[in-house]
Every structure is written in structure tokens, then in C-alpha cells.
Design an enzyme around this catalytic site. Structure first.
Site, PDB file in Angstrom:
ATOM      1  N   LEU A 294       0.646  -1.421  -0.030  1.00 26.66           N
ATOM      2  CA  LEU A 294      -0.246   0.367   0.322  1.00 26.66           C
ATOM      3  C   LEU A 294       1.049   1.012  -0.061  1.00 26.66           C
ATOM      4  CD1 LEU A 294      -2.056  -1.249   2.670  1.00 26.66           C
ATOM      5  CD2 LEU A 294      -2.687  -1.634   1.083  1.00 26.66           C
ATOM      6  N   ASP A 295       1.374   1.762  -1.154  1.00 25.18           N
ATOM      7  CA  ASP A 295       2.419   2.574  -1.160  1.00 25.18           C
ATOM      8  C   ASP A 295       1.912   3.908  -1.550  1.00 25.18           C
ATOM      9  OD1 ASP A 295       4.936   4.040  -0.625  1.00 25.18           O
ATOM     10  OD2 ASP A 295       5.328   2.775  -3.244  1.00 25.18           O
ATOM     11  N   GLY A 296       2.140   5.412  -0.957  1.00 25.32           N
ATOM     12  CA  GLY A 296       2.285   5.964  -2.149  1.00 25.32           C
ATOM     13  C   GLY A 296       0.957   7.145  -1.061  1.00 25.32           C
TER      14      GLY A 296
END
Length: 325
Positions: free
Chosen positions: A103-105
Site C-alpha cells: 500500500l504505497d504512496g
């Protein structure tokens, strides 16, 4: 009041989530932009989460702040509502059984909009709720979510406290819904370093849902893929030392039985999704991803909605899995 309005913009929308079109200018999103001068934690009311503030490096506000959630501001997962129809562009027989997600950003999503990192993570929890519901309705059997790596402790203390507080809140809010929907919760990683209140809540969630089988939700917290393999080797070495097995008995199957994903029926993901355009695994499920199909999305996690999820699944279904052949 400012923070309340921003939360409403993030959470108060239909349960079925469709992300913005790719051509949409992020700066045009209402109530989430052009507010950098307004303190996002300016509304101290009910249910406060207090977080210590890092004095030097944190981009979260310079004073000790409270995040305030009220019941109307949080859109819970409604599994009792009419199920989302299965997408016509997908084939049920080709759906992956186990999907892993990095779950990046969240922080970059907030920075682009002139918001605090805190609001990026809050927006990320909304995307997560919708992702879980879509997975549930489309027949995914297992989800492994990389929520917090063992390297993330090096982030500013205020940010770590924020993440722990949000994690605890989401589990508290959703546990009843997840249990009633037949979803099982497991935690992989070293939970002993987490706050005691969160450890107790995790234990409750695991025990409450252990008999469920509709969807297995594995959350990787304080997790390291390298350490996962190391601890498996240590366990096997102890069995050799104790005379329970011989060195020549060691094989990949034996190692796999000692990895933390052994708790699920489908220990090796069929598909890995990573958001925000990063093209690396970041020490996540290193053994388990040996033959996993990889999908890298340029969307930041809070923007990863139904359209992006369909794109990832469609890409997966068009591939031929060869397993080294």
C-alpha cells in the site's frame, strides 16, 4: 472544523468506489486542496488520538495534535448491502486466490495536495476499506496487506504513532463487520513491538475470527521478508539439533511450513500489486513471491479504486503462469 471537512470529503461517498479518471488534475479535487495554511488538526472534539510530535524531521504539524473521528465521518465496510456484481470483463475461473498488496504512496498523495501526511494515511484507510469489499465480493480467498515494515520504525515518531493509532481505530471499527461477514484476520510479523493496546486488540481480532473462511485477511505489521526466512531456518536448525529431522530432510516444502504465511490455505500469492509506481518488493514475502505475477500501478494508494483493481486483475488473467517451465 477544517479537518472535519477534509475527512468528510475523503469518507462520505458511496460505498462502491470508483477512482478519478487518469486525466483529472489532482489539484481540482474539492475540499482537499488549496488549504495548506489551515491547520488540519484544528478541531479538538470527541474521540481524540494524541500523537507525539517529532521536533525536527516530521512533516506532520509542528505541535502535538489530535485526530478526531466521529461516527458520521467514517465510512465502514457494509458487507450486508447488496453485493457488487461480478465484472463482465473478468473470468471467475481465472481469478487469483491470494493477492498481496504493498500500500504505497499515501504520503506522496497528501504532499501533492498540500495536505499533511496524516490525511494521506486517512485517505489510504478509505481506499483499503473499498479494496477489501471488492475482494470479498469478487471471490478472492486471501489478501496479504503490507501495512508496516520492520524498517518503518525509522520514520518520525509522530508518523509512527499516527499509523499505530489509525491501525487500532480501523480494527476497532471494522472487527464486528469482518467477523459477521466470515472474514478471518491474521497478523504476520513481530507484533511484540507494537503498543500494548494494539497487541491486545490484535489478539481479540484473531481469536474472534479464527473460525471464518470466506476471506482470509493477513496484515503484515513489523514484517520483514528476510527475517521471515531467517526465523524459518532457525526453527529447522533447532529441529535438526534436537534430532527430529536430518539435514538431508530439509527441502523447500519444509521451509515453507515454517514461514509466517503457513497460517493460510494459500500461502503463496498469485498476484502482487504495488501502487505509486515503485518497481521493487521492499523486503515483502521474498520466499512466497517466487512465482507470483507482479503488477505495478502508477496510482498512489488512496487513488487505487475499482478501475485500477480491474486493470490489475485483467492483466493477471491475460498471463500464462509457467512456474519456471
Amino acid at each position: 472544523m477544517a479537518f472535519s471537512l477534509q475527512l468528510q470529503s475523503i469518507f462520505l461517498s458511496p460505498t462502491r468506489f470508483c477512482s478519478q479518471s487518469k486525466s483529472t488534475n489532482p489539484q481540482s479535487i474539492p475540499n482537499l486542496t488549496k488549504r495548506p495554511s489551515i491547520h488540519p488538526f484544528a478541531r479538538p472534539s470527541i474521540h481524540p488520538f494524541a500523537y507525539a510530535q517529532n521536533n525536527a524531521t516530521s512533516n506532520i504539524e509542528a505541535a502535538k495534535s489530535s485526530i478526531n473521528f466521529s461516527a458520521e465521518e467514517v465510512s465502514l465496510i457494509d458487507f450486508s448491502a447488496e453485493e457488487v456484481s461480478f465484472p463482465s470483463e473478468l473470468r471467475r475461473e481465472l481469478m487469483p486466490k491470494h493477492i498481496a498488496v504493498i500500500l504505497d504512496g499515501n504520503r506522496r498523495w497528501a504532499k501533492k495536495r498540500g495536505l499533511s501526511a496524516a490525511l494521506g494515511y486517512v485517505a489510504g484507510t478509505r481506499a483499503l476499506r473499498n479494496f477489501v469489499k471488492l475482494s470479498y465480493n469478487w471471490g478472492i480467498r486471501a489478501l496479504t496487506l503490507f501495512a508496516f515494515s520492520s524498517e518503518n520504525w525509522s520514520r518520525p515518531k509522530a508518523e509512527v504513532d499516527l499509523l499505530m493509532g489509525l491501525f487500532e481505530k480501523v480494527v476497532k471499527d471494522e472487527l464486528g463487520n469482518l467477523a459477521r461477514a466470515g472474514i478471518r484476520i491474521s497478523i504476520i510479523g513481530d507484533s511484540s513491538k507494537l503498543p500494548k493496546s494494539l497487541q491486545d486488540l490484535i489478539d481479540k481480532a484473531v481469536m474472534t475470527t479464527k473460525a471464518n473462511s470466506r476471506l482470509h485477511l493477513l496484515v503484515a505489521v513489523n514484517y520483514s521478508g528476510q527475517y521471515d526466512v531467517v526465523q524459518a531456518c532457525q526453527t529447522i536448525a533447532q529441529k535438526v539439533k534436537d534430532g527430529n529431522i536430518q539435514p538431508e530432510d530439509i527441502n523447500s516444502f519444509l521451509v515453507e511450513q515454517e514461514l509466517q504465511t503457513k497460517c493460510t490455505e494459500f500461502p503463496n500469492p498469485d498476484l502482487l500489486i504495488r501502487t505509486s509506481g515503485e518497481l521493487r518488493l521492499s523486503n515483502f514475502l521474498l520466499w512466497q513471491l517466487a512465482y507470483t505475477e507482479l503488477f505495478f500501478s502508477h496510482s498512489q494508494w488512496p487513488d487505487f479504486g475499482e478501475a485500477e483493481y480491474l486493470e490489475a486483475l485483467s492483466s493477471f488473467q491475460q498471463r500464462q503462469r509457467r512456474y519456471g517451465l
